[in-house]
Design an enzyme around this catalytic site. Structure first.
Site, PDB file in Angstrom:
ATOM      1  N   GLU A   7      34.307  42.434  47.952  1.00  0.00           N
ATOM      2  CA  GLU A   7      33.768  43.617  47.268  1.00  0.00           C
ATOM      3  C   GLU A   7      32.412  43.359  46.626  1.00  0.00           C
ATOM      4  O   GLU A   7      31.686  44.290  46.317  1.00  0.00           O
ATOM      5  CB  GLU A   7      34.757  44.092  46.201  1.00  0.00           C
ATOM      6  N   ASP A 103      39.044  43.901  46.144  1.00  0.00           N
ATOM      7  CA  ASP A 103      39.754  43.827  44.873  1.00  0.00           C
ATOM      8  C   ASP A 103      41.205  44.230  45.095  1.00  0.00           C
ATOM      9  O   ASP A 103      41.490  45.223  45.773  1.00  0.00           O
ATOM     10  CB  ASP A 103      39.096  44.782  43.872  1.00  0.00           C
ATOM     11  N   TYR A 305      43.449  38.858  37.078  1.00  0.00           N
ATOM     12  CA  TYR A 305      43.027  40.211  37.462  1.00  0.00           C
ATOM     13  C   TYR A 305      43.213  41.181  36.296  1.00  0.00           C
ATOM     14  O   TYR A 305      44.296  41.250  35.705  1.00  0.00           O
ATOM     15  CB  TYR A 305      43.845  40.674  38.672  1.00  0.00           C
TER      16      TYR A 305
END
Length: 680
Positions: A7, A103, A305
């Site tokens: 990404e 992601d 994350y």
């Protein structure tokens, strides 16, 4: 050749280094049988109305509702995006396989799927799904690549969200702008944005319409300890004075002393919203700032994350926790090891494991935000503050419960029967004290637990608040003199929203929920996703619908009038938007049909258009300019709902605001009404 698409360029470089793609090319890296390329977030977007038919290009009421038969995507027309997409398209057309390294969430899935669709990729696709960017996590992820089909429901949920936002946003924005915007301002309407604005406007109206009312509190001081009457508030001064007269001069007697020991569990681990709440309370960071900071820590491999809505870890994380704890023990900032003293007592022992922390059933795609075990270095001051919160929360869940004792003392003052009052009267009083016996997890936070002006609790979010005080030793039956007081107080309005309290309200669809477990149960019906709420709040600022007044969020005239204008509950109801959000989650978990969700929205949009078009009133929305936002108040007191109200004592003057208290404008003529600041 296997094409990996990430990404961001920085993420692509990390992946390329691990898998051996070390040769740099224009727009990608190559080596060891891999080509690693990247996007810049979204490269593609849903087509605009004019891309479907020329008649939808100009804004016209006669063309509403705009409902495409089939939605399509297009490349975002920016030079650097067009150039990078050409590289991606060429690589994918020649690829033997693709690894989606986007992601690991709904938005990341949507971004990469759209790029692959636009590039017309035909080869098999695998999915890299990891919760941290450490070298170890990347290696494990490539050893356990998933099938793309496993994430089809996630993509369908993301696609449904995007289409739903397009249908409502495009149609309602044009509809309200053309109907009520005076041809001077775009009136942006959004599926999440408008209910969020409604929350702020409704709270503001509640404050502005609030009428303060006096009440009286009876208390007494016995042995330097203030006891409060258990009856509660007296709504009339006469009633309070009567109770005061009943106890004045009579002895105070202790009737009950109760001592209970209890335990307080540590706060749960952070999800994104609770982290944003604490960062706003402690440091004044906006929700968007916090998201950017924790995202940076994730990309630097120091935290996991961030865009998560769970506060639990899966059971497979437990064996890795000692290693993470050891890294925190070694962590130093400016030569100081801030966590070593907290970790030392539990070092070398098995870490405790509870369902409050480890519960695989409460974890879907990702677990709570925790440190990765990589020792942080070269952090900015703001990054260090956010990391520190995450680290202390992680350490805290493995420390013992806080042990405390709560002492409740009841007392009474009795008056003998009289001719006018033939029965004996007793007024009961109460005081409660809390004493920390063993701080347990609280040592991690020390004394630094103060929240902002609108939050009374002193503990971090998720912990039980309240100040502790130790009481003298009282004995049942003891008696002695006391000093009663009757204090006049005034009811106060609810506080303005700040970003912390607004995020909590969005999380629970506008409901006021303090209980941690109940709040967690309501997350499915919250408005917006954890990762999108920050951008929604920022959008309201950019649209000039709200502004900041210190920490408060205040609606502008445009924002207020827009909400007043909207009669369709579908557009501004937090509850209805929460139901939509629940359906999107159900699509992700294969409990609801994506097509049904879109069809329902099409019907609702058509209904809204018809209702607004039938409005024959001449209502218009005021325009808030940049200059309006910069204007300063002439008087500090103008924001208070008390200011300007008639004086409750003399009735002649009105309430004004001084340096430390509200008072009556007739103070020069002898009016003694005064109330110290306790709100706003």
């Amino acid at each position: 050749m296997v094409v990996c698409i990430a990404e961001k360029p920085s993420v692509a470089r990390d992946i390329a280094r691990i898998i051996g793609a070390t040769s740099s090319r224009d727009g990608y890296m190559e080596g060891n049988g891999y080509q690693v390329t990247w996007t810049y977030g979204h490269l593609c977007t849903l087509k605009e109305p004019g891309d479907y038919t020329q008649s939808w290009k100009p804004w016209a009421l006669t063309q509403l509702p705009m409902i495409p038969q089939r939605f399509g995507i297009k490349l975002i027309p920016e030079e650097h995006i067009i150039k990078q997409f050409a590289v991606i398209e060429k690589l994918m057309q020649a690829a033997d396989a693709i690894v989606n390294c986007g992601d690991a969430g709904q938005e990341g899935e949507l971004i990469q799927r759209w790029v692959m669709q636009k590039a017309q990729a035909k080869c098999p696709v695998k999915r890299l799904w990891i919760s941290s960017m450490t070298d170890e996590a990347i290696r494990e992820g490539f050893d356990n690549l998933k099938d793309q089909d496993d994430y089809q429901p996630l993509y369908m949920a993301g696609m449904s969200r995007a289409i739903g936002d397009w249908l409502l946003g495009m149609n309602a924005t044009r509809l309200y702008t053309l109907k009520y915007g005076q041809n001077r301002q775009v009136l942006s309407i959004g599926r999440v944005q408008t209910p969020t604005l409604a929350l702020i406007v409704n709270r503001q109206k509640e404050i502005e319409n609030f009428k303060p009312e006096p009440y009286w509190v009876l208390a007494t001081v016995y042995r330097d300890t203030t006891f409060t009457a258990t009856k509660g508030k007296f709504t009339s001064k006469e009633e309070g004075e009567q109770a005061f007269a009943t106890i004045e001069g009579k002895p105070f007697t202790v009737t009950k002393v109760e001592k209970k020991e209890g335990k307080e569990q540590p706060p749960q681990l952070y999800d994104l919203t609770s982290l944003q709440v604490d960062c706003n309370r402690k440091f004044g960071f906006s929700a968007e700032q916090t998201l950017n900071l924790i995202q940076a820590l994730y990309e630097k491999k120091f935290t996991t994350y961030p865009r998560v809505d769970t506060q639990y870890l899966s059971d497979d994380i437990y064996p890795k926790c000692p290693q993470t704890m050891n890294a925190l023990y070694q962590t130093k900032f400016a030569g100081v090891a801030p966590y070593a003293e907290f970790i030392k007592p539990i070092g070398g022992k098995p870490l405790k494991k509870t369902k409050r922390v480890f519960d695989t059933s409460k974890v879907t795609d990702h677990h709570a935000i925790i440190p990765t075990g990589v020792i942080p270095q070269y952090l900015s001051d703001a990054e260090q503050k956010v990391f520190d919160l995450v680290a202390r929360r992680f350490i805290g869940v493995f420390l013992p419960d806080c042990k405390f004792s709560t002492t409740t003392v009841l007392g009474e003052v009795r008056s003998a029967a009289t001719e006018s009052q033939p029965t004996e009267q007793a007024v009961e009083f109460k005081v409660t004290g809390k004493e920390i016996l063993d701080p347990g997890w609280r040592i991690v936070y020390g004394k630094d637990q103060k929240n902002d002006e609108d939050d009374a609790n002193v503990a971090p979010s998720g912990a039980e608040g309240g100040s502790e005080r130790t009481l003298p030793t009282f004995t049942k039956g003891e008696s002695g003199p006391h000093k009663p007081t009757l204090t006049e107080k005034w009811t106060t309005p609810p506080p303005y929203y700040n970003e912390a309290s607004l995020l909590r309200a969005m999380e629970t669809a506008g409901k006021f929920v303090d209980n941690e477990e109940l709040r967690a149960a309501m997350k499915e019906n919250g408005i917006g996703r954890p990762s999108s709420r920050a951008s929604i709040i920022e959008t309201l600022f950019k649209r000039r619908y709200i502004k900041r007044d210190r920490k408060r969020l205040v609606a502008t005239p445009t924002g207020i009038e827009l909400i007043d204008l909207i009669r369709e509950e579908l557009l501004k109801s937090c509850e209805l938007t929460g139901i939509w959000e629940k359906k999107l989650r159900d699509i992700e978990h294969q409990k609801y049909d994506a097509r049904q969700f879109i069809d329902e929205l099409k019907q609702q949009v058509t209904q809204i258009v018809n209702e607004v078009m039938a409005d024959n009133s001449n209502r218009r929305v005021a325009v808030t300019t940049e200059e309006d936002l910069k204007k300063k108040k002439k008087k500090k007191g103008e924001a208070s709902p008390l200011v300007g109200q008639p004086c409750p004592l003399c009735g002649k003057g009105h309430i004004i605001k001084g340096k430390t208290a509200y008072g009556c404008s007739e103070w020069k003529n002898g009016c003694t009404w005064r109330q110290p600041f306790n709100t706003n």
